[in-house]
Motif scaffolding. Structure first.
Motif, PDB file in Angstrom:
ATOM      1  N   HIS A  89     -12.162   5.103   1.415  1.00 56.27           N
ATOM      2  CA  HIS A  89     -13.033   5.112   0.011  1.00 56.27           C
ATOM      3  C   HIS A  89     -11.626   4.608  -0.733  1.00 56.27           C
ATOM      4  O   HIS A  89     -12.015   4.101  -1.953  1.00 56.27           O
ATOM      5  N   GLU A  90     -10.620   5.074  -0.578  1.00 58.17           N
ATOM      6  CA  GLU A  90      -9.630   4.866  -1.347  1.00 58.17           C
ATOM      7  C   GLU A  90      -9.188   3.232  -1.532  1.00 58.17           C
ATOM      8  O   GLU A  90      -8.993   2.729  -2.586  1.00 58.17           O
ATOM      9  N   LEU A  91      -9.365   2.506  -0.337  1.00 58.33           N
ATOM     10  CA  LEU A  91      -8.919   1.052  -0.144  1.00 58.33           C
ATOM     11  C   LEU A  91     -10.179   0.260  -1.051  1.00 58.33           C
ATOM     12  O   LEU A  91      -9.959  -0.725  -1.589  1.00 58.33           O
ATOM     13  N   ASN A  92     -11.364   1.029  -0.778  1.00 60.76           N
ATOM     14  CA  ASN A  92     -12.481   0.454  -1.475  1.00 60.76           C
ATOM     15  C   ASN A  92     -12.386   0.459  -2.939  1.00 60.76           C
ATOM     16  O   ASN A  92     -12.877  -0.438  -3.930  1.00 60.76           O
ATOM     17  N   TYR A 129      -2.278   4.520  -0.388  1.00 61.56           N
ATOM     18  CA  TYR A 129      -2.735   3.971   0.753  1.00 61.56           C
ATOM     19  C   TYR A 129      -2.825   2.641   0.997  1.00 61.56           C
ATOM     20  O   TYR A 129      -2.728   2.149   1.972  1.00 61.56           O
ATOM     21  N   LEU A 130      -2.914   1.965  -0.181  1.00 62.83           N
ATOM     22  CA  LEU A 130      -2.823   0.531  -0.224  1.00 62.83           C
ATOM     23  C   LEU A 130      -1.399   0.025   0.102  1.00 62.83           C
ATOM     24  O   LEU A 130      -1.179  -0.853   1.062  1.00 62.83           O
ATOM     25  N   ARG A 131      -0.264   0.690  -0.490  1.00 69.64           N
ATOM     26  CA  ARG A 131       1.039   0.288   0.089  1.00 69.64           C
ATOM     27  C   ARG A 131       1.285   0.518   1.507  1.00 69.64           C
ATOM     28  O   ARG A 131       1.705  -0.296   1.999  1.00 69.64           O
ATOM     29  N   GLU A 132       0.783   1.647   2.085  1.00 67.48           N
ATOM     30  CA  GLU A 132       0.771   1.872   3.594  1.00 67.48           C
ATOM     31  C   GLU A 132       0.007   0.555   4.252  1.00 67.48           C
ATOM     32  O   GLU A 132       0.792   0.033   5.162  1.00 67.48           O
ATOM     33  N   THR A 133      -1.061   0.163   3.773  1.00 67.67           N
ATOM     34  CA  THR A 133      -1.732  -0.939   4.462  1.00 67.67           C
ATOM     35  C   THR A 133      -1.177  -2.217   4.247  1.00 67.67           C
ATOM     36  O   THR A 133      -1.021  -2.871   5.446  1.00 67.67           O
ATOM     37  N   LEU A 134      -0.480  -2.258   3.123  1.00 67.95           N
ATOM     38  CA  LEU A 134       0.349  -3.725   2.990  1.00 67.95           C
ATOM     39  C   LEU A 134       1.665  -3.699   3.652  1.00 67.95           C
ATOM     40  O   LEU A 134       2.030  -4.831   4.179  1.00 67.95           O
TER      41      LEU A 134
END
Length: 83
Positions: free
Chosen positions: A73-76, A7-12
């Motif tokens: 939740h995952e990003l948090n 999820y973080l990679r997708e956000t970045l």
């Protein structure tokens, strides 16, 4: 790859064109085989931590606004480890 880091990679990926630090963190997530978000966070520089501290609150709120509680939740999870 840890799902949280996915999820973080997708956000970045949204920050790779505008910010070189965003590209640097994205590549770090993409190339390294972190088994947990804790290991990833321990590998960040102070500059990278500052960048994530700036973008993650907005990204978490966006996920909540879109009713994507899993993503929020995952990003948090990552955001909480930055402190």
């Amino acid at each position: 790859m840890d799902q949280t880091l996915g999820y973080l990679r997708e956000t970045l990926s949204n920050y790779t064109d505008q910010y070189s630090i965003g590209q640097k963190i994205y590549e770090k997530v993409k190339q390294q085989q972190y088994t947990s978000e804790g290991k990833f966070v321990r590998d960040l520089s102070p500059e990278e931590i500052d960048f994530l501290n700036k973008i993650l609150p907005d990204e978490i709120q966006y996920a909540k606004d879109e009713q994507d509680e899993k993503r929020a939740h995952e990003l948090n999870e990552v955001f909480e480890l930055l402190y």
